[in-house]
Enzyme design. Structure first.
Site, PDB file in Angstrom:
ATOM      1  N   GLU A 289       4.606  28.935 178.915  1.00  0.00           N
ATOM      2  CA  GLU A 289       5.259  29.238 177.637  1.00  0.00           C
ATOM      3  C   GLU A 289       4.555  30.343 176.846  1.00  0.00           C
ATOM      4  O   GLU A 289       5.084  30.815 175.854  1.00  0.00           O
ATOM      5  CB  GLU A 289       5.301  27.976 176.760  1.00  0.00           C
ATOM      6  CG  GLU A 289       6.196  26.866 177.287  1.00  0.00           C
ATOM      7  CD  GLU A 289       5.470  25.886 178.194  1.00  0.00           C
ATOM      8  OE1 GLU A 289       4.533  26.301 178.897  1.00  0.00           O
ATOM      9  OE2 GLU A 289       5.844  24.699 178.211  1.00  0.00           O
TER      10      GLU A 289
ATOM     11  N   LYS B  79      -8.046   6.910 175.627  1.00  0.00           N
ATOM     12  CA  LYS B  79      -8.291   6.259 174.347  1.00  0.00           C
ATOM     13  C   LYS B  79      -9.010   4.941 174.588  1.00  0.00           C
ATOM     14  O   LYS B  79      -8.422   4.000 175.076  1.00  0.00           O
ATOM     15  CB  LYS B  79      -6.971   6.015 173.606  1.00  0.00           C
ATOM     16  CG  LYS B  79      -6.382   7.309 173.083  1.00  0.00           C
ATOM     17  CD  LYS B  79      -4.873   7.348 173.171  1.00  0.00           C
ATOM     18  CE  LYS B  79      -4.406   8.784 173.245  1.00  0.00           C
ATOM     19  NZ  LYS B  79      -3.590   9.105 174.399  1.00  0.00           N
TER      20      LYS B  79
ATOM     21  N   THR C 286       8.416  25.360 183.720  1.00  0.00           N
ATOM     22  CA  THR C 286       7.121  24.687 183.582  1.00  0.00           C
ATOM     23  C   THR C 286       6.955  23.765 184.782  1.00  0.00           C
ATOM     24  O   THR C 286       7.947  23.417 185.433  1.00  0.00           O
ATOM     25  CB  THR C 286       7.075  23.848 182.298  1.00  0.00           C
ATOM     26  OG1 THR C 286       8.136  22.875 182.389  1.00  0.00           O
ATOM     27  CG2 THR C 286       7.294  24.683 181.060  1.00  0.00           C
TER      28      THR C 286
ATOM     29  N   TRP D 205     -11.741   8.720 171.409  1.00  0.00           N
ATOM     30  CA  TRP D 205     -11.233   9.541 172.510  1.00  0.00           C
ATOM     31  C   TRP D 205     -12.336   9.914 173.476  1.00  0.00           C
ATOM     32  O   TRP D 205     -13.424  10.305 173.076  1.00  0.00           O
ATOM     33  CB  TRP D 205     -10.618  10.833 171.963  1.00  0.00           C
ATOM     34  CG  TRP D 205      -9.243  10.641 171.426  1.00  0.00           C
ATOM     35  CD1 TRP D 205      -8.612   9.457 171.185  1.00  0.00           C
ATOM     36  CD2 TRP D 205      -8.319  11.665 171.059  1.00  0.00           C
ATOM     37  NE1 TRP D 205      -7.357   9.689 170.691  1.00  0.00           N
ATOM     38  CE2 TRP D 205      -7.151  11.021 170.606  1.00  0.00           C
ATOM     39  CE3 TRP D 205      -8.361  13.062 171.076  1.00  0.00           C
ATOM     40  CZ2 TRP D 205      -6.039  11.733 170.169  1.00  0.00           C
ATOM     41  CZ3 TRP D 205      -7.261  13.776 170.645  1.00  0.00           C
ATOM     42  CH2 TRP D 205      -6.104  13.107 170.198  1.00  0.00           C
TER      43      TRP D 205
HETATM   44  P1  AMP Z   1       1.110  26.029 183.348  1.00  0.00           P
HETATM   45  O1  AMP Z   1       2.232  26.264 182.431  1.00  0.00           O
HETATM   46  O2  AMP Z   1       1.507  25.371 184.632  1.00  0.00           O
HETATM   47  O3  AMP Z   1       0.316  27.259 183.599  1.00  0.00           O
HETATM   48  O4  AMP Z   1       0.134  24.974 182.643  1.00  0.00           O
HETATM   49  C1  AMP Z   1      -0.420  25.238 181.391  1.00  0.00           C
HETATM   50  C2  AMP Z   1      -1.472  24.225 181.072  1.00  0.00           C
HETATM   51  O5  AMP Z   1      -2.566  24.346 181.978  1.00  0.00           O
HETATM   52  C3  AMP Z   1      -2.093  24.413 179.717  1.00  0.00           C
HETATM   53  O6  AMP Z   1      -1.298  23.858 178.692  1.00  0.00           O
HETATM   54  C4  AMP Z   1      -3.415  23.693 179.887  1.00  0.00           C
HETATM   55  O7  AMP Z   1      -3.280  22.290 179.763  1.00  0.00           O
HETATM   56  C5  AMP Z   1      -3.773  24.002 181.305  1.00  0.00           C
HETATM   57  N1  AMP Z   1      -4.698  25.131 181.341  1.00  0.00           N
HETATM   58  C6  AMP Z   1      -4.425  26.414 181.598  1.00  0.00           C
HETATM   59  N2  AMP Z   1      -5.543  27.157 181.558  1.00  0.00           N
HETATM   60  C7  AMP Z   1      -6.560  26.320 181.242  1.00  0.00           C
HETATM   61  C8  AMP Z   1      -7.972  26.473 181.035  1.00  0.00           C
HETATM   62  N3  AMP Z   1      -8.562  27.641 181.181  1.00  0.00           N
HETATM   63  N4  AMP Z   1      -8.675  25.383 180.705  1.00  0.00           N
HETATM   64  C9  AMP Z   1      -8.096  24.179 180.563  1.00  0.00           C
HETATM   65  N5  AMP Z   1      -6.777  23.962 180.759  1.00  0.00           N
HETATM   66  C10 AMP Z   1      -6.019  25.017 181.098  1.00  0.00           C
END
Ligand code: AMP
Length: 551
Positions: A334, A441, A189, A446
């Site tokens: 994930e 917050k 991650t 929110w």
């Molecule tokens: P990663 O594991 O680096 O791909 O990050 C995943 C996170 O990116 C997710 O938990 C979201 O918070 C954010 N994310 C991915 N796709 C989107 C989307 N289409 N809109 C908003 N947030 C997104």
């Protein structure tokens, strides 16, 4: 009620990536794999790649790679990287794609945490390795992903070069029997909170995810496509595209280390008749600017997958006006990463269709979703109003991390806590409100930083905007906007103008306490807004500003 225990009579066929390799070999020999390298565009076919994949597996075995060993890559999107995507898991080892934009201390942590045994590295990335000298003892062999003698790097194991390694092997490799539960690949991650954590994909999860990516209601990859994944091969499995293209038999075009350059993307797309692009919003902001300036268009591109962060409305509209249709998708490392896709079917007005395309869409077939109240853990209704944490479960969703970090990410009843906060409407369209850690917050209520960012980015003179909450003595937190003005309007936008623009578009108490103009929004290693950096460098909110804005 007791369920009858009569067994089905279908084969126990192991779901493994060897099947994708089989399809490439038998069905897709003629399909092209194109890569832009420093010295020009290289062209090969799946047919030419298959013997090389066999040779690569032979070479891995010869250098001592055993089933389950981690083989790391530090590489751009290119044909050799694709060969590794197939050879490593199909010979029973685990492909670990390292993010080359990470700080050295993160790379060091990740390589040690995964105990990588072999490291494949692109020539242009070699300088990145210097700070890791003497700090990654698990790496026993390094391979330069190039042709010709590898430079000696003091303090590192002697480096072999890729082509010499392959030359010594045979075109046939006796692929071992793979069990579908075996680990196939690993991806960390991005570690926006704390250390990065290793997500370990199995053959089974990759197989089923690949089938998911191909579905028309998901990304809908087909044999007719020519796909240019701008998303790096180290970011969440390149969104599953390296296996989807093999399964479908699509042509693939890699921009190598030129992926961040809109001109290269446009030129490659034109030359190679690209139909399908995939990347994060910041990439498309750059591309849209380039298209507007150059007057060029890409009429053959029918799909631009955009995920990784929410798609700003202004970006979707600009891309529409340029003839490029964004397909908004949500997911995370994930979730392999496909979680949901915003496809919209008939019966909607254009305004309604646009609104739905801007949501994160509906959950992918194969995955189940729910939203829960963060305080009580109770499931919330899909009424488009209530919002809570997204939890998911399904065959390509993580159940844990490598080395057992963060066991609480899985609920007691087996759902994965995503950390994303969303509403879901009665038709199942998901609207992400924020990350749990980014939501602001204010006075017990929110404020969605994402929605506020979108509202600011709709301002015609503003190119990018990130919103963070900063501490406030009375309201707990208040929103502060960091905005980047379009180059042609530099110095011409005032804080007051932005606030005036927002009035009527967001609730009064959402109006930011300050708008701070910056040259560039800091980005994470995968191109998302890096709010952690903004927060770390933020000065406190000025006294006595925007009293009327507060609740
Ligand atoms: P990663 O594991 O680096 O791909 O990050 C995943 C996170 O990116 C997710 O938990 C979201 O918070 C954010 N994310 C991915 N796709 C989107 C989307 N289409 N809109 C908003 N947030 C997104």
């Amino acid at each position: 009620m007791e369920v009858s225990a009569v067994e089905g009579l279908m084969q126990d066929y192991e779901l493994s990536l060897q099947h994708v390799l089989w399809r490439i070999e038998r069905l897709h020999q003629k399909k092209e794999v194109v890569t832009k390298w420093d010295d020009g565009v290289h062209r090969t076919t799946y047919g030419e790649m298959v013997p090389r994949i066999n040779r690569l597996a032979g070479a891995l075995k010869r250098i001592g790679v055993k089933p389950g060993d981690r083989v790391a890559t530090l590489a751009w999107n290119n044909d050799r990287h694709l060969e590794l995507y197939y050879a490593v898991p199909c010979m029973g080892a685990v492909l670990h794609t390292l993010n080359l934009r990470l700080f050295p201390q993160h790379l060091e942590f990740i390589i040690n945490d995964a105990e990588d045994k072999v490291l494949f590295v692109d020539q242009s990335i070699l300088p990145l390795l210097k700070p890791l000298l003497g700090k990654i003892p698990s790496i026993k062999t390094m391979v330069l992903m190039a042709e010709g003698p590898a430079p000696a790097l003091d303090g590192f194991p002697e480096m072999e070069d890729y082509e010499t390694l392959l030359a010594a092997e045979s075109d046939d490799y006796p692929w071992p029997k793979i069990s579908e539960r075996m680990a196939a690949a690993m991806c960390y991650t991005s570690g926006t909170t704390g250390n990065p954590k290793g997500v370990v994909y199995s053959h089974r999860s990759q197989f089923i995810h690949t089938m998911g990516v191909l579905q028309g209601d998901n990304l809908g990859v087909t044999e007719n496509d020519a796909i240019l994944p701008v998303v790096p091969m180290f970011h969440a499995n390149s969104w599953g595209l390296p296996y989807a293209i093999g399964m479908a038999g699509a042509k693939v075009v890699f921009a190598g280390r030129f992926s961040a350059d809109p001109k290269s993307i446009v030129e490659l797309s034109e030359q190679e008749d690209v139909t399908f692009l995939a990347g994060v919003p910041t990439v498309w902001i750059g591309l849209a600017n380039y298209l507007k300036e150059s007057g060029k268009r890409l009429p053959k591109v029918s799909t631009v997958v955009c995920g990784g962060s929410a798609v700003p409305q202004a970006l979707m509209e600009t891309m529409d006006s340029l003839g490029l249709r964004i397909l908004h998708a949500w997911g995370m490392t994930e979730t392999s990463p496909l979680g949901s896709v915003a496809r919209v079917y008939g019966g909607h007005t254009p305004e309604e269709a646009l609104r739905l395309r801007l949501t994160q869409g509906r959950v992918a077939p194969g995955v189940e979703i729910r939203i829960t109240d963060p305080a009580t853990g109770e499931e919330l209704p899909w009424d488009g109003v209530a919002f809570g944490e997204i939890q998911v479960r399904g065959p390509w969703i993580a159940r844990g991390y490598h080395n057992g970090y963060d066991p609480d990410k899985l609920t007691e009843d087996g759902w994965f806590r995503t950390g994303d906060v969303a509403r879901i409407d009665a038709d199942g369209y998901i609207q992400i409100v924020d990350r749990t850690k980014d939501v602001i917050k204010s006075g017990g209520e929110w404020i969605s930083s994402v929605e506020l960012e979108n509202a600011v980015m709709a301002h015609p003179k503003i190119m990018e905007a990130a919103v963070i909450g900063l501490p406030h003595p009375k309201w707990d937190e208040r929103p502060v906007v960091y905005a980047v003005v379009r180059p042609e309007f530099k110095g011409q936008v005032t804080e007051e103008e932005v606030r005036e623009f927002l009035k009527g578009k967001v609730a009064k108490w959402w109006l930011p306490d300050e708008v701070r103009f910056i040259d560039e929004v800091p980005k994470t290693s995968v191109g998302k807004f890096d709010k952690k950096v903004l927060r770390a460098g933020a000065t406190p909110i000025k006294e006595g500003v925007t009293q009327e804005a507060r609740k």
